[in-house]
Design a protein around this motif. Structure first.
Motif, PDB file in Angstrom:
ATOM      1  N   GLY A   1       0.834  -1.190   0.000  1.00  0.00           N
ATOM      2  CA  GLY A   1       0.000   0.000   0.000  1.00  0.00           C
ATOM      3  C   GLY A   1       0.869   1.240   0.000  1.00  0.00           C
ATOM      4  O   GLY A   1       0.711   2.124   0.842  1.00  0.00           O
TER       5      GLY A   1
ATOM      6  N   ASP B   1       0.452  -1.210  -4.742  1.00  0.00           N
ATOM      7  CA  ASP B   1      -0.707  -0.423  -4.355  1.00  0.00           C
ATOM      8  C   ASP B   1      -1.807  -0.681  -5.372  1.00  0.00           C
ATOM      9  O   ASP B   1      -1.535  -1.043  -6.527  1.00  0.00           O
TER      10      ASP B   1
ATOM     11  N   THR C   1      -2.398   2.293   6.091  1.00  0.00           N
ATOM     12  CA  THR C   1      -3.147   1.529   5.090  1.00  0.00           C
ATOM     13  C   THR C   1      -4.289   0.700   5.669  1.00  0.00           C
ATOM     14  O   THR C   1      -5.213   0.358   4.923  1.00  0.00           O
TER      15      THR C   1
END
Length: 296
Positions: free
Chosen positions: A114, A135, A173
């Motif tokens: 992420g 991501d 995240t």
């Protein structure tokens, strides 16, 4: 843009975890056993199940829906917000400082799960590691690609070979992970025995979906804290990133228990954030390890 060889050495099909090889035209990654491929665009592998195409004309077409990141279309704003002075920038600076302390000096590849726009890459590189990011948001990855090698993927279907990662980290995240258990199980899978994950996140008690900062620096906890789930952008104060994206609220017990269910052993916990030692901690950091199996 050429595909980074360090990234290529770790990549695997997110559907069956088999190795991927670069196509002759260098515009796709191929799983030759399963006869499917994934596109590479501008040096970024797009490793979502919905992006897969069959290598054989008789193979069935994929039917998976393409997930959409909450941050799509907000990448420039997010990158500026997390680096500007003020509440958001101070949060990022404090978080990256805790990340550096928990990672410590080292070497080899460190996976940023992420990675967003890749702002933490410089901090990790200064420690001696080579950061590599994944991501979901292609918008954010286009910015992140200037800072580290990246691939598009989800946290709950990582495009990495099992047991291939010695060091992983993730910053701010968990509020984007709708399936906390599945994401942490994936992290456990890709970690080598003895490998570690450092998670930097907002503190669910003092900076979560049910906390409200007061002018005197105290924090008031609102009813609803113990119930995890999705919260719309309107639920959050305008000073927070999540006022633009929405986010998942995970109570402290849910977060810690998810690490335990995944098989990860928590080695260190840090509560911190901007301000001196008297300030309410708005960051919760966890360092966890995948245990080494002992054979007698």
């Amino acid at each position: 843009m050429a595909l980074d060889n360090r990234l290529l050495s770790l990549l695997a099909d997110p559907q069956d975890h088999e190795p991927l090889v670069l196509s002759d035209a260098a515009d796709a990654l191929e799983n030759r056993g399963a006869l499917r491929s994934y596109p590479v665009r501008d040096g970024i592998p797009l490793l979502l199940a919905a992006e897969a195409t069959p290598l054989s004309p008789t193979a069935p077409q994929p039917t998976q829906l393409r997930p959409v990141s909450q941050f799509e279309g907000l990448s420039g704003w997010y990158d500026d917000a997390m680096s500007a002075p003020g509440e958001r920038g101070a949060l990022a600076t404090a978080g990256y400082g805790i990340l550096a302390d928990l990672l410590g000096k080292g070497d080899g590849i460190a996976i940023d799960i992420g990675c967003g726009t890749g702002q933490s890459a410089g901090v990790v590189r200064e420690l001696g590691y080579e950061p590599v990011g994944v991501d979901l948001s292609i918008d954010q990855l286009r910015i992140a690609a200037r800072r580290l090698a990246v691939a598009q993927a989800t946290a709950h279907a990582l495009p990495l070979r099992s047991g291939s990662v010695a060091t992983a980290y993730t910053t701010f995240t968990t509020a984007s992970w709708g399936d906390l258990d599945r994401s942490l199980s994936e992290i456990y899978r890709v970690l080598a025995p003895g490998g570690r994950i450092v998670n930097i996140g907002v503190h669910p008690c003092f900076n979560g979906g049910y906390s409200l900062a007061e002018e005197d620096g105290s924090v008031r906890l609102k009813p609803g804290y113990r119930k995890g789930g999705w919260l719309e952008p309107s639920h959050f104060p305008q000073t927070r990133i999540r006022s633009r994206t929405g986010g998942w609220h995970w109570p402290l017990a849910d977060l810690l228990n998810a690490f335990a269910r995944a098989g990860l052993l928590i080695a260190q916990v840090v509560e911190g954030g901007p301000g001196d030692g008297d300030a309410v901690p708005i960051i919760l950091a966890l360092a966890a390890v995948k245990p080494v199996e002992l054979r007698l």
